[in-house]
Design an enzyme around this catalytic site. Structure first.
Site, PDB file in Angstrom:
ATOM      1  N   TYR A  85      24.714  36.940  13.154  1.00 19.81           N
ATOM      2  CA  TYR A  85      26.117  37.362  13.059  1.00 19.81           C
ATOM      3  C   TYR A  85      26.766  36.758  11.811  1.00 19.81           C
ATOM      4  CZ  TYR A  85      30.992  38.063  14.620  1.00 19.81           C
ATOM      5  OH  TYR A  85      32.321  38.432  14.724  1.00 19.81           O
ATOM      6  N   THR A 128      23.499  46.043  11.854  1.00 16.48           N
ATOM      7  CA  THR A 128      24.814  46.674  12.069  1.00 16.48           C
ATOM      8  C   THR A 128      25.825  46.151  11.067  1.00 16.48           C
ATOM      9  OG1 THR A 128      24.449  47.063  14.423  1.00 16.48           O
ATOM     10  CG2 THR A 128      26.741  46.850  13.718  1.00 16.48           C
ATOM     11  N   ASN A 163      27.005  51.803   4.774  1.00 14.16           N
ATOM     12  CA  ASN A 163      27.319  53.207   5.060  1.00 14.16           C
ATOM     13  C   ASN A 163      28.821  53.481   4.953  1.00 14.16           C
ATOM     14  OD1 ASN A 163      24.686  54.106   5.388  1.00 14.16           O
ATOM     15  ND2 ASN A 163      24.605  53.480   7.541  1.00 14.16           N
ATOM     16  N   GLY A 220      35.580  49.355  21.271  1.00 16.18           N
ATOM     17  CA  GLY A 220      35.529  47.944  21.662  1.00 16.18           C
ATOM     18  C   GLY A 220      36.919  47.398  21.938  1.00 16.18           C
ATOM     19  N   ASP A 222      31.286  55.077  17.552  1.00 12.60           N
ATOM     20  CA  ASP A 222      30.829  53.892  18.286  1.00 12.60           C
ATOM     21  C   ASP A 222      29.537  54.226  19.024  1.00 12.60           C
ATOM     22  OD1 ASP A 222      30.769  51.686  20.329  1.00 12.60           O
ATOM     23  OD2 ASP A 222      32.768  51.272  19.562  1.00 12.60           O
TER      24      ASP A 222
HETATM   25  P1  NAD Z   1      33.635  44.337  20.679  1.00  5.68           P
HETATM   26  O1  NAD Z   1      32.234  43.931  20.953  1.00  5.68           O
HETATM   27  O2  NAD Z   1      34.543  44.537  21.828  1.00  5.68           O
HETATM   28  O3  NAD Z   1      33.690  45.641  19.776  1.00  5.68           O
HETATM   29  C1  NAD Z   1      32.670  45.982  18.853  1.00  5.68           C
HETATM   30  C2  NAD Z   1      32.441  47.484  18.928  1.00  5.68           C
HETATM   31  O4  NAD Z   1      31.423  47.847  17.989  1.00  5.68           O
HETATM   32  C3  NAD Z   1      31.939  47.931  20.311  1.00  5.68           C
HETATM   33  O5  NAD Z   1      32.663  49.056  20.751  1.00  5.68           O
HETATM   34  C4  NAD Z   1      30.465  48.277  20.065  1.00  5.68           C
HETATM   35  O6  NAD Z   1      29.972  49.243  20.968  1.00  5.68           O
HETATM   36  C5  NAD Z   1      30.511  48.749  18.634  1.00  5.68           C
HETATM   37  N1  NAD Z   1      29.207  48.652  17.964  1.00  5.68           N
HETATM   38  C6  NAD Z   1      28.351  47.601  17.953  1.00  5.68           C
HETATM   39  N2  NAD Z   1      27.257  47.910  17.231  1.00  5.68           N
HETATM   40  C7  NAD Z   1      27.430  49.190  16.774  1.00  5.68           C
HETATM   41  C8  NAD Z   1      26.655  50.060  15.986  1.00  5.68           C
HETATM   42  N3  NAD Z   1      25.446  49.703  15.493  1.00  5.68           N
HETATM   43  N4  NAD Z   1      27.123  51.303  15.733  1.00  5.68           N
HETATM   44  C9  NAD Z   1      28.337  51.708  16.217  1.00  5.68           C
HETATM   45  N5  NAD Z   1      29.123  50.913  16.987  1.00  5.68           N
HETATM   46  C10 NAD Z   1      28.673  49.664  17.244  1.00  5.68           C
HETATM   47  O7  NAD Z   1      34.230  43.219  19.687  1.00  5.68           O
HETATM   48  P2  NAD Z   1      35.691  43.024  19.110  1.00  5.68           P
HETATM   49  O8  NAD Z   1      36.147  41.702  19.554  1.00  5.68           O
HETATM   50  O9  NAD Z   1      36.527  44.211  19.372  1.00  5.68           O
HETATM   51  O10 NAD Z   1      35.368  42.906  17.556  1.00  5.68           O
HETATM   52  C11 NAD Z   1      35.640  43.961  16.651  1.00  5.68           C
HETATM   53  C12 NAD Z   1      35.314  43.457  15.235  1.00  5.68           C
HETATM   54  O11 NAD Z   1      36.131  42.310  14.938  1.00  5.68           O
HETATM   55  C13 NAD Z   1      33.866  43.021  15.071  1.00  5.68           C
HETATM   56  O12 NAD Z   1      33.390  43.451  13.821  1.00  5.68           O
HETATM   57  C14 NAD Z   1      33.950  41.516  15.118  1.00  5.68           C
HETATM   58  O13 NAD Z   1      32.923  40.909  14.356  1.00  5.68           O
HETATM   59  C15 NAD Z   1      35.327  41.240  14.513  1.00  5.68           C
HETATM   60  N6  NAD Z   1      35.857  39.950  14.977  1.00  5.68           N
HETATM   61  C16 NAD Z   1      36.330  39.807  16.257  1.00  5.68           C
HETATM   62  C17 NAD Z   1      36.793  38.567  16.676  1.00  5.68           C
HETATM   63  C18 NAD Z   1      37.347  38.318  18.058  1.00  5.68           C
HETATM   64  O14 NAD Z   1      37.710  37.194  18.371  1.00  5.68           O
HETATM   65  N7  NAD Z   1      37.478  39.317  18.918  1.00  5.68           N
HETATM   66  C19 NAD Z   1      36.744  37.463  15.804  1.00  5.68           C
HETATM   67  C20 NAD Z   1      36.230  37.660  14.536  1.00  5.68           C
HETATM   68  C21 NAD Z   1      35.804  38.907  14.123  1.00  5.68           C
END
Ligand code: NAD
Ligand code: UDP
Length: 325
Positions: free
Chosen positions: A145, A92, A99, A12, A33
């Protein structure tokens, strides 16, 4: 000795930056992922690296491996994506966390979990400190979420207190930068892509709601410093701050209205005919958001250093190039 790291959700946006950073520090990096919102293109240039492994796997199914450090990022983060399949989102968040914690318990790995400012909901305290419990709807469109992330924090706290798992949590505030998916749906990617395509910027509501925007490099720096903190020093820090589990905010405290953000994007692309249209505000959209980062600053000696103008320029350049490919 080479350290081994597992990044769930490493294909991600944030995970791909973290993978690159860990490889540059000579780690062996495994990304796990299911590509729900992540893409292979985010990690394409890492695939040839002999210290990098990609595993297509869903974190709701158990997994195994010996790692020194586990970074738990798997979870869609953009409202339009996490609301697409809410049951999968909450599974998730919670089962994925379980896990990860089980693996850490059996292998004595350190865990860094990415929580979110969403656990504060539509906050009644401003700015948000870690001690604030939040104002969250359990049955709204964002609940899969928000409540999934809250339950994951609780589970991490319980594995930490009951079984002694070394787990550290960051509550991330809105983060942006290259490798965000252009159809990600979050505000910065939407505004830039709309302006680049010559479409009007869509402001939800009247645009007076606020957010604080952190550039991804600042976040990765905080995550790496946090993982490096010595266990004893962290325990002392938590005791001094009456924290049962180590949890800190990471974000940029500069606060902007969404309307100001739209104006900034339009100003950064003067060659485009930037226009704004207004659309209805989604349910439970938080009115204000701004992190108090005093704990992160004290523990990590960290503060965000990338101003919005610089971060926006880098993100615009990324999306320009993306559009040409
Ligand atoms: P993103 O959606 O780009 O990345 C999330 C990744 O998790 C993706 O690659 C997706 O394919 C993978 N994923 C989703 N469900 C899955 C599953 N069941 N099994 C395996 N892989 C799975 O989002 P991001 O912005 O990179 O966020 C990464 C983390 O940071 C997340 O946990 C998100 O909640 C947290 N976060 C991000 C932000 C932000 O502003 N970007 C803010 C708060 C929290
Ligand atoms: N937003 C907007 N137009 C868009 C996308 C988002 O006005 O095209 C608003 C959204 O309603 C929210 C803010 O921008 O008030 C941040 O939205 P985002 O989805 O990026 O993150 P979150 O709401 O989770 O902070």
């Amino acid at each position: 000795m080479i350290r081994k790291a597992l990044i769930t959700g490493g294909a991600g946006f944030i995970g791909s930056h973290l993978a690159k950073r860990l490889l540059s520090e000579n780690y062996e990096v495994t990304v796990l992922d299911n590509l729900f919102t992540g893409t292979k293109s985010n990690i394409y240039d890492l695939l040839d690296n002999r210290r990098f492994t990609f595993i297509l796997h869903d974190v709701t199914q158990p997994f195994w491996g010996q790692f020194d450090e586990i970074y738990n990022l798997a979870c869609p983060a953009s409202p339009i994506h996490y609301q697409r399949n809410p049951v999968e989102t909450i599974k998730t968040s919670f089962i994925g966390m379980m896990n990860v914690l089980e693996l850490a318990l059996k292998t004595k790995a350190k865990v860094l979990h990415t929580s979110t400012s969403e656990i504060y909901g539509d906050p009644l305290e401003h700015p948000q400190r870690e001690s604030y419990w939040g104002n969250v709807n359990t049955i709204g469109t964002r609940s899969c979420y928000d409540e999934g992330k809250r339950a994951a924090e609780t589970l991490a706290r319980d594995y930490h207190c009951e079984y002694g798992v070394d787990v550290r949590m960051v509550r991330i505030f809105n983060t942006y930068g290259p490798n965000m998916h252009p159809q990600d749906g979050r505000v910065i990617s939407n505004f830039i892509m709309q302006t680049l395509r010559g479409e009007p910027i869509t402001i939800y509501g009247d645009g007076s709601q606020t957010r604080s925007f952190q550039y991804v490099d600042d976040l990765v720096e905080a995550i790496r410093r946090y993982m490096e903190v010595d266990g004893k020093a962290l325990a002392d820090f938590c005791a001094a701050h009456r924290l049962l589990t180590p949890v800190i905010n990471t974000g940029n405290p500069e606060e902007y209205t969404i309307r100001e953000l739209a104006e900034r994007v339009i100003a950064a692309l003067p060659e485009k005919d930037g226009r704004i249209v207004y659309r209805p505000l989604p349910q439970d959209d938080p009115r204000r958001r701004k992190p108090d980062i005093a704990l992160a600053t004290e523990l990590l000696g960290w503060k965000p250093v990338v101003p919005l103008s610089v971060g926006l320029s880098k993100t615009i350049e990324y999306f320009r190039t993306f559009g040409k490919n």
